[in-house]
Design a protein around this motif. Structure first.
Motif, PDB file in Angstrom:
ATOM      1  N   PHE A 174      -8.489  77.256   2.716  1.00 51.56           N
ATOM      2  CA  PHE A 174      -8.331  76.979   1.282  1.00 51.56           C
ATOM      3  C   PHE A 174      -7.400  75.773   1.069  1.00 51.56           C
ATOM      4  O   PHE A 174      -7.633  74.957   0.181  1.00 51.56           O
ATOM      5  CB  PHE A 174      -7.774  78.199   0.540  1.00 51.56           C
ATOM      6  CG  PHE A 174      -8.837  79.076  -0.074  1.00 51.56           C
ATOM      7  CD1 PHE A 174      -9.473  78.711  -1.253  1.00 51.56           C
ATOM      8  CD2 PHE A 174      -9.210  80.276   0.515  1.00 51.56           C
ATOM      9  CE1 PHE A 174     -10.460  79.508  -1.841  1.00 51.56           C
ATOM     10  CE2 PHE A 174     -10.192  81.093  -0.052  1.00 51.56           C
ATOM     11  CZ  PHE A 174     -10.810  80.706  -1.239  1.00 51.56           C
ATOM     12  N   GLY A 176      -6.766  73.406   3.269  1.00 49.42           N
ATOM     13  CA  GLY A 176      -7.260  72.203   3.948  1.00 49.42           C
ATOM     14  C   GLY A 176      -6.322  71.683   5.017  1.00 49.42           C
ATOM     15  O   GLY A 176      -6.398  70.520   5.431  1.00 49.42           O
ATOM     16  N   VAL A 235      -4.569  72.405  -3.907  1.00 42.03           N
ATOM     17  CA  VAL A 235      -5.834  72.284  -3.144  1.00 42.03           C
ATOM     18  C   VAL A 235      -6.522  73.648  -3.108  1.00 42.03           C
ATOM     19  O   VAL A 235      -7.747  73.747  -3.263  1.00 42.03           O
ATOM     20  CB  VAL A 235      -5.589  71.757  -1.702  1.00 42.03           C
ATOM     21  CG1 VAL A 235      -6.911  71.659  -0.937  1.00 42.03           C
ATOM     22  CG2 VAL A 235      -4.898  70.398  -1.707  1.00 42.03           C
ATOM     23  N   THR A 239     -10.115  74.425  -4.722  1.00 40.42           N
ATOM     24  CA  THR A 239     -11.249  74.986  -3.979  1.00 40.42           C
ATOM     25  C   THR A 239     -11.915  76.097  -4.798  1.00 40.42           C
ATOM     26  O   THR A 239     -13.147  76.208  -4.831  1.00 40.42           O
ATOM     27  CB  THR A 239     -10.767  75.509  -2.601  1.00 40.42           C
ATOM     28  OG1 THR A 239     -10.142  74.418  -1.912  1.00 40.42           O
ATOM     29  CG2 THR A 239     -11.900  76.059  -1.773  1.00 40.42           C
ATOM     30  N   ASN A 246     -13.877  73.296  -0.433  1.00 40.44           N
ATOM     31  CA  ASN A 246     -12.614  72.565  -0.543  1.00 40.44           C
ATOM     32  C   ASN A 246     -12.909  71.116  -0.941  1.00 40.44           C
ATOM     33  O   ASN A 246     -13.598  70.402  -0.211  1.00 40.44           O
ATOM     34  CB  ASN A 246     -11.881  72.638   0.803  1.00 40.44           C
ATOM     35  CG  ASN A 246     -10.497  72.026   0.743  1.00 40.44           C
ATOM     36  OD1 ASN A 246     -10.317  70.944   0.200  1.00 40.44           O
ATOM     37  ND2 ASN A 246      -9.522  72.711   1.303  1.00 40.44           N
ATOM     38  N   VAL A 253     -15.530  77.078   2.073  1.00 44.78           N
ATOM     39  CA  VAL A 253     -14.533  78.074   2.457  1.00 44.78           C
ATOM     40  C   VAL A 253     -15.043  79.484   2.138  1.00 44.78           C
ATOM     41  O   VAL A 253     -14.992  80.378   2.972  1.00 44.78           O
ATOM     42  CB  VAL A 253     -13.188  77.796   1.743  1.00 44.78           C
ATOM     43  CG1 VAL A 253     -12.141  78.825   2.136  1.00 44.78           C
ATOM     44  CG2 VAL A 253     -12.687  76.387   2.072  1.00 44.78           C
TER      45      VAL A 253
END
Ligand code: GLN
Length: 342
Positions: A174, A176, A235, A239, A246, A253
């Protein structure tokens, strides 16, 4: 006959163009400049606010610098906009509940969450034992401690280490990037989490705990100690805003369906017993943690996150709530703000 087909062709081209225009204008994204100026205004307006107090029932959290103040936005097309302190790491705490729940949804589907945990607001504090007792372990949800410990017990993995790895992997996907644990925070909470252990045992007594209660509580305590900054949280929120892909790494994800079932629980219980006030003011799914992180999801548009450790009485970051509510208002992001057609 030929004329008929040409007319039909024109008609469908016209309808398609109309539909495209509608969907483009409907999801019209805020420009980077608009977002930047909204978060800058919010930063300036609230940076000197002294309301609230660090959590101290987890001793290590009382030692965190209360002046950490970072804001980040990650749009569904992958733009990252940050302001203030995005270097300082805080423990993710309850924000982690969202991502463990999402993984359980991904593995077992929505029916399992509904049947084995529940998806109703307790209306009580996040670590309420009464909430479990009142409903005999039912009708709780994965975003309060009992439901979150139950999620940690349900997550895939043959033993404690495998379950923990699964949790670390989903959080990292999630965010990244590879996330890691804040050991002092984990040790501090693990030495003092009798209340959460009591909750896990009470659930076990009601047949609503799906792994050893001591180990499930330990897994949960570790997941709460994952270190993040405002950008990581944004981020993660981005997502969710992007239907499970993502927007920065472009990797899938979770599925759009998992996101569809995750967001309503965030709406219902993301800010615990203050979820109603939050929804009233912003209309957005969000999640807070006692480490001072708060993220919100603007579906299809962006994720926004703020880190600022001082909390209100419900355990939600004071500045973070104010900043996000300000940005929502400024950019007209509340999905219930409807422009009449005529
Ligand atoms: N680890 C914390 C607890 O279990 C998380 C609570 C929170 O962030 N609201 O008490």
């Amino acid at each position: 006959m030929k004329k008929y087909f040409i007319r039909k062709l024109f008609r469908s081209a016209f309808l398609m163009a109309g539909a495209m225009f509608f969907s483009i204008s409907f999801v019209k994204a805020q420009t980077k400049a608009e977002i930047e100026s909204a978060i800058k205004e919010a930063y300036e307006k609230f940076k000197d606010l002294k309301e609230g107090k660090n959590a101290d029932y987890i001793k290590e959290l009382a030692t965190v610098d209360p002046n950490i103040f970072g804001i980040a936005v990650v749009t569904t097309d992958g733009q990252v906009i940050t302001l203030g302190d995005i270097k300082s790491m805080v423990s993710i705490q309850s924000v982690s509940k969202v991502f463990t729940m999402a993984k359980v949804l991904e593995e077992q589907g929505p029916q399992a969450i509904q049947d084995k945990i529940g998806v109703d607001a307790t209306g009580l504090r996040f670590n309420s034992i009464v909430a479990v007792e009142l409903q005999k372990g039912k009708e709780i949800n994965p975003l309060v401690n009992p439901g979150a410990i139950a999620s940690s017990s349900l997550i895939g993995g043959a033993d404690s280490a495998a379950k923990m790895k699964n949790i670390m992997d989903i959080h990292s996907a999630f965010a990244g990037r590879e996330l890691s644990l804040n050991w002092p925070v984990y040790v501090s909470e693990a030495g003092d989490n009798l209340r959460n252990q009591a909750i896990a045992h009470l659930l076990k007594a009601y047949g609503r705990m799906y792994f050893d209660p001591v180990q499930a509580t330990d897994i949960y305590t570790k997941q709460c100690a994952i270190n993040v900054n405002a950008k990581d949280l944004a981020v993660m929120a981005g997502t969710l805003a992007n239907g499970g892909v993502n927007p920065v790494t472009k990797k899938k994800v979770v599925s759009p369906s998992t996101v569809m079932y995750t967001l309503p629980v965030m709406v219902t219980a993301g800010l615990y017993d203050n979820a109603g006030i939050w929804l009233f003011n912003t209309g957005l799914p969000a999640k807070s943690g006692v480490g001072g992180g708060l993220l919100a999801v603007v579906p299809g548009k962006f994720g926004i996150a703020v880190v600022s450790p001082p909390l209100d009485a419900a355990g939600n970051s004071v500045k973070a709530q104010k900043v996000i509510a300000y940005v929502v208002d400024k950019l007209k992001l509340n999905p219930y703000l409807i422009t009449p057609k005529n």
